[in-house]
Design a protein around this motif. Structure first.
Motif, mmCIF file in Angstrom:
data_model
loop_
_atom_site.group_PDB
_atom_site.id
_atom_site.type_symbol
_atom_site.label_atom_id
_atom_site.label_comp_id
_atom_site.label_asym_id
_atom_site.label_seq_id
_atom_site.Cartn_x
_atom_site.Cartn_y
_atom_site.Cartn_z
ATOM 1 N N LEU A 1 0.746 -1.712 0.442
ATOM 2 C CA LEU A 1 0.508 -0.072 0.115
ATOM 3 C C LEU A 1 0.524 1.568 0.127
ATOM 4 O O LEU A 1 0.365 2.138 -0.557
ATOM 5 C CB LEU A 1 -1.134 0.366 1.083
ATOM 6 N N GLY B 1 -5.957 7.896 1.930
ATOM 7 C CA GLY B 1 -6.720 6.216 2.546
ATOM 8 C C GLY B 1 -5.304 5.293 1.638
ATOM 9 O O GLY B 1 -5.880 4.011 2.726
ATOM 10 N N LEU B 2 -4.698 4.967 1.023
ATOM 11 C CA LEU B 2 -3.406 4.180 0.651
ATOM 12 C C LEU B 2 -2.903 4.541 2.224
ATOM 13 O O LEU B 2 -2.642 3.086 3.101
ATOM 14 C CB LEU B 2 -3.163 4.371 -0.471
ATOM 15 N N SER C 1 -3.566 5.583 5.717
ATOM 16 C CA SER C 1 -4.697 4.970 6.324
ATOM 17 C C SER C 1 -4.811 3.575 6.435
ATOM 18 O O SER C 1 -4.324 2.639 7.397
ATOM 19 C CB SER C 1 -5.729 5.323 6.209
ATOM 20 N N ALA C 2 -4.748 2.477 5.269
ATOM 21 C CA ALA C 2 -5.270 1.466 5.274
ATOM 22 C C ALA C 2 -3.505 0.960 5.813
ATOM 23 O O ALA C 2 -3.776 -0.155 5.894
ATOM 24 C CB ALA C 2 -5.365 1.172 4.300
ATOM 25 N N ALA D 1 -3.595 1.316 9.512
ATOM 26 C CA ALA D 1 -4.127 -0.191 9.941
ATOM 27 C C ALA D 1 -3.741 -1.429 9.789
ATOM 28 O O ALA D 1 -3.586 -2.001 10.302
ATOM 29 C CB ALA D 1 -5.474 0.271 8.895
ATOM 30 N N CYS D 2 -3.220 -1.763 8.776
ATOM 31 C CA CYS D 2 -1.625 -3.136 8.973
ATOM 32 C C CYS D 2 -1.256 -3.624 9.484
ATOM 33 O O CYS D 2 -0.991 -3.808 9.716
ATOM 34 C CB CYS D 2 -2.235 -3.292 7.423
#
Length: 178
Positions: free
Chosen positions: A95, A119-120, A122-123, A126-127
Motif C-alpha cells: 500500500l 486512503g492508501l 490509512s489502510a 491499519a495493517c
C-alpha cells in the motif's frame, strides 16, 4: 530464543521495526495535513517519509523472514501468528509502495487527488497496527526473540493456537526446602 539474526545476542528484527512504523505514521500525518491546508511542505514530508518507510520496511523484513523461516519450530502455534504478521506487513508495504509511486513525481508541484494517498496510507497504517499486535503476541505469548531466565522457564505457560493450555511449574530445590 528463536531469533536467528542477532547482534551481540539481541534480535535484529525488533531493532528495525520502529523505523517503518514511525515513517508510515508520519506519511499518513503528512497526507492528512496536506489535504487540510495544501501546503507543499506537508506533501514533500509525506513523500520523504514514505521513501524511508518503504526502504526500512524492506530492511526489517529480511531478518523477520529469516527468524520466521528458520527460528520458529514447525509445530508451534507461533508459525500461524508469524505468517499472518508477515502477511499484514507485506500488504502495508504494498500500500505504501503504491502510494509512493503515485505521489513521488509531485515533489515539485501540487498533487491533485490527495484522497488516494490518504486512503492508501490509512489502510497501510491499519495493517501495520494489526501486524504490530501480532508481533507483540509473538513476543509476549510465544517468547519469540526472548531468552528466558531459569526462573521464567520454570513458570513457562504452554500456549497452543493462542490458548493457554497449562502451566509448567517445576520447583527448584530452594522452593522445595521452603
Amino acid at each position: 530464543m528463536y531469533s536467528k539474526v542477532t547482534i551481540a545476542g539481541h534480535p535484529v528484527h525488533p531493532m528495525l521495526i520502529g523505523f517503518p512504523v514511525t515513517c508510515y505514521t508520519g506519511t499518513l500525518v503528512g497526507f492528512a495535513v496536506y489535504a487540510a491546508n495544501g501546503d507543499q511542505f506537508w506533501l514533500n514530508l509525506a513523500i520523504a517519509l514514505n521513501v524511508v518507510g518503504v526502504g526500512s520496511a524492506l530492511l526489517a523484513a529480511l531478518p523477520g523472514f529469516v527468524d520466521y523461516a528458520f527460528g520458529i519450530p514447525r509445530d508451534s502455534g507461533a508459525r500461524t501468528v508469524g505468517m499472518t504478521h508477515g502477511g499484514l506487513n507485506v500488504v502495508a508495504l504494498a500500500l505504501f509502495a503504491i502510494s509512493l509511486g503515485m505521489y513521488v513525481t509531485h515533489w515539485n508541484g501540487p498533487a491533485t487527488g490527495v484522497a488516494l494517498g490518504l486512503g492508501l496510507s490509512s489502510a497501510g497504517v491499519a495493517c501495520t497496527l494489526g501486524a504490530g499486535f501480532l508481533g507483540w503476541q509473538l513476543v509476549q505469548d510465544y517468547h519469540i526473540g526472548i531468552r528466558l531466565t531459569p526462573a521464567q522457564e520454570r513458570d513457562e505457560l504452554t500456549v497452543q493456537n493462542g490458548d493457554v493450555v497449562g502451566l509448567h511449574r517445576t520447583r527448584s530445590r530452594s522452593d522445595r526446602a521452603a
